[in-house]
Design a protein around this motif. Structure first.
Motif, PDB file in Angstrom:
ATOM      1  N   PHE A 297       0.699  -1.307  -0.042  1.00  0.00           N
ATOM      2  CA  PHE A 297      -0.011  -0.566   0.106  1.00  0.00           C
ATOM      3  C   PHE A 297       1.053   1.307   0.102  1.00  0.00           C
ATOM      4  CE2 PHE A 297       0.532  -1.299   4.628  1.00  0.00           C
ATOM      5  CZ  PHE A 297       1.572  -0.317   4.787  1.00  0.00           C
ATOM      6  N   PHE A 298       0.502   2.466  -0.807  1.00  0.00           N
ATOM      7  CA  PHE A 298       1.241   3.557  -0.332  1.00  0.00           C
ATOM      8  C   PHE A 298       0.852   4.237   0.495  1.00  0.00           C
ATOM      9  CE2 PHE A 298       0.607   7.898  -1.250  1.00  0.00           C
ATOM     10  CZ  PHE A 298       1.565   8.514  -1.250  1.00  0.00           C
ATOM     11  N   ASP A 299       2.054   4.639   1.780  1.00  0.00           N
ATOM     12  CA  ASP A 299       1.677   5.423   2.952  1.00  0.00           C
ATOM     13  C   ASP A 299       1.284   6.819   2.892  1.00  0.00           C
ATOM     14  OD1 ASP A 299       1.474   6.131   5.123  1.00  0.00           O
ATOM     15  OD2 ASP A 299       3.182   5.145   6.286  1.00  0.00           O
ATOM     16  N   ASN A 300       0.455   7.208   2.745  1.00  0.00           N
ATOM     17  CA  ASN A 300      -0.309   8.586   2.354  1.00  0.00           C
ATOM     18  C   ASN A 300       0.779   9.609   3.167  1.00  0.00           C
ATOM     19  OD1 ASN A 300      -2.026   8.197   3.916  1.00  0.00           O
ATOM     20  ND2 ASN A 300      -3.409   9.884   2.654  1.00  0.00           N
ATOM     21  N   LEU A 301       1.384   9.063   4.074  1.00  0.00           N
ATOM     22  CA  LEU A 301       1.794   9.926   5.888  1.00  0.00           C
ATOM     23  C   LEU A 301       2.478  11.130   5.141  1.00  0.00           C
ATOM     24  CD1 LEU A 301       1.749  10.731   8.534  1.00  0.00           C
ATOM     25  CD2 LEU A 301       3.609   9.798   9.040  1.00  0.00           C
ATOM     26  N   VAL A 302       3.565  11.102   3.362  1.00  0.00           N
ATOM     27  CA  VAL A 302       4.093  12.065   3.252  1.00  0.00           C
ATOM     28  C   VAL A 302       2.993  12.893   2.425  1.00  0.00           C
ATOM     29  CG1 VAL A 302       3.732  10.935   0.774  1.00  0.00           C
ATOM     30  CG2 VAL A 302       5.950  12.430   1.628  1.00  0.00           C
ATOM     31  N   VAL A 303       2.285  12.668   1.993  1.00  0.00           N
ATOM     32  CA  VAL A 303       1.021  14.047   1.913  1.00  0.00           C
ATOM     33  C   VAL A 303       0.271  14.702   3.021  1.00  0.00           C
ATOM     34  CG1 VAL A 303      -1.142  13.989  -0.163  1.00  0.00           C
ATOM     35  CG2 VAL A 303       0.869  12.550  -0.300  1.00  0.00           C
ATOM     36  N   CYS A 304       0.334  13.682   3.685  1.00  0.00           N
ATOM     37  CA  CYS A 304      -0.553  14.131   5.163  1.00  0.00           C
ATOM     38  C   CYS A 304       0.881  15.731   5.371  1.00  0.00           C
ATOM     39  CB  CYS A 304      -0.967  13.654   6.009  1.00  0.00           C
ATOM     40  SG  CYS A 304      -1.882  12.398   5.379  1.00  0.00           S
ATOM     41  N   LYS A 305       1.372  15.648   5.578  1.00  0.00           N
ATOM     42  CA  LYS A 305       2.637  15.665   6.082  1.00  0.00           C
ATOM     43  C   LYS A 305       3.226  17.349   5.620  1.00  0.00           C
ATOM     44  CE  LYS A 305       5.354  13.533   9.449  1.00  0.00           C
ATOM     45  NZ  LYS A 305       6.386  12.446   9.541  1.00  0.00           N
ATOM     46  N   LEU A 306       2.963  17.197   3.310  1.00  0.00           N
ATOM     47  CA  LEU A 306       3.107  18.015   3.048  1.00  0.00           C
ATOM     48  C   LEU A 306       1.742  19.129   2.792  1.00  0.00           C
ATOM     49  CD1 LEU A 306       4.176  19.486   0.272  1.00  0.00           C
ATOM     50  CD2 LEU A 306       2.271  17.462  -1.260  1.00  0.00           C
ATOM     51  N   ILE A 307       0.263  19.162   3.247  1.00  0.00           N
ATOM     52  CA  ILE A 307      -0.381  19.539   3.427  1.00  0.00           C
ATOM     53  C   ILE A 307      -0.466  20.263   4.824  1.00  0.00           C
ATOM     54  CG2 ILE A 307      -2.402  19.994   3.733  1.00  0.00           C
ATOM     55  CD1 ILE A 307      -2.724  17.654   1.526  1.00  0.00           C
ATOM     56  N   GLU A 308      -0.411  19.858   6.190  1.00  0.00           N
ATOM     57  CA  GLU A 308      -0.177  20.132   6.992  1.00  0.00           C
ATOM     58  C   GLU A 308       0.904  20.256   7.975  1.00  0.00           C
ATOM     59  OE1 GLU A 308      -2.481  17.272   9.846  1.00  0.00           O
ATOM     60  OE2 GLU A 308      -1.438  16.038   8.577  1.00  0.00           O
ATOM     61  N   GLY A 309       2.021  19.871   7.045  1.00  0.00           N
ATOM     62  CA  GLY A 309       3.037  19.372   8.279  1.00  0.00           C
ATOM     63  C   GLY A 309       3.959  21.692   8.900  1.00  0.00           C
ATOM     64  N   ALA A 310       3.973  21.270  10.318  1.00  0.00           N
ATOM     65  CA  ALA A 310       4.625  22.140  10.699  1.00  0.00           C
ATOM     66  C   ALA A 310       6.267  22.743  10.271  1.00  0.00           C
ATOM     67  CB  ALA A 310       4.513  22.767  12.017  1.00  0.00           C
ATOM     68  N   ARG A 311       6.306  21.656  11.038  1.00  0.00           N
ATOM     69  CA  ARG A 311       8.124  21.753  10.760  1.00  0.00           C
ATOM     70  C   ARG A 311       8.650  20.058  10.056  1.00  0.00           C
ATOM     71  NH1 ARG A 311       9.384  25.531  13.728  1.00  0.00           N
ATOM     72  NH2 ARG A 311       9.202  25.521  16.079  1.00  0.00           N
ATOM     73  N   PRO A 312       8.971  20.431   9.140  1.00  0.00           N
ATOM     74  CA  PRO A 312       8.922  21.576   8.032  1.00  0.00           C
ATOM     75  C   PRO A 312       7.457  22.254   7.501  1.00  0.00           C
ATOM     76  CG  PRO A 312       9.710  19.450   6.158  1.00  0.00           C
ATOM     77  CD  PRO A 312       9.147  18.877   8.358  1.00  0.00           C
TER      78      PRO A 312
END
Length: 145
Positions: free
Chosen positions: A38-53
């Motif tokens: 499966f594609f772990d979309n955590l990277v996309v979530c962080k791209l949108i909502e990330g604080a640091r970075p």
């Protein structure tokens, strides 16, 4: 952006609670099974909502409070700070000029977002409107809030 972000968060919950957790249980209990890729979309979530970075929403919030923040300055900032991200790119016209759109590669595919009007939409006046509405209430308890 917010609807697709909500979908990403729901997908992340599904991945964590169903796919990843169940596969860990099977492995721990020695159950014979075929791993589910499966594609772990955590990277996309962080791209949108990330604080640091910082992510897209953090940059939008930052530009919203800047006295001279514009949709164009937001797009320039997004390009400068996020262009190296594998799930983000800015659309450019012939000659390299910014078109006003950016693309996020979600788990379900690419989505193009327009920066036009994004900062104005990000200026949330709901809270101020609710405070004013409560202050005009005929109910003393509501007025006190």
């Amino acid at each position: 952006l917010c609807i697709n972000f909500a979908n990403e968060k729901l997908q992340q919950c599904f991945i964590s609670l169903t796919l990843r957790a169940e596969q860990e249980v099977y492995a721990r209990e020695g159950i014979e099974w075929s791993p589910v890729q499966f594609f772990d979309n955590l990277v996309v979530c962080k791209l949108i909502e990330g604080a640091r970075p910082p992510g897209v929403l953090a940059f939008a919030d930052e530009e919203t409070i800047m006295p001279k923040g514009t949709d164009e300055s937001l797009l320039s900032k997004l390009e400068a700070r996020l262009s190296g991200h594998g799930h983000f790119r800015v659309e450019k016209a012939a000659g390299g000029a910014l078109r006003g759109d950016f693309i996020i590669v979600h788990y379900a595919g690419e989505v193009s977002y327009s920066c036009r009007g994004l900062l104005e939409k990000n200026r949330d006046t709901l809270f101020r409107d609710l405070v004013e509405l409560c202050a005009q209430s005929s109910c003393p308890l509501i007025r006190e809030l």
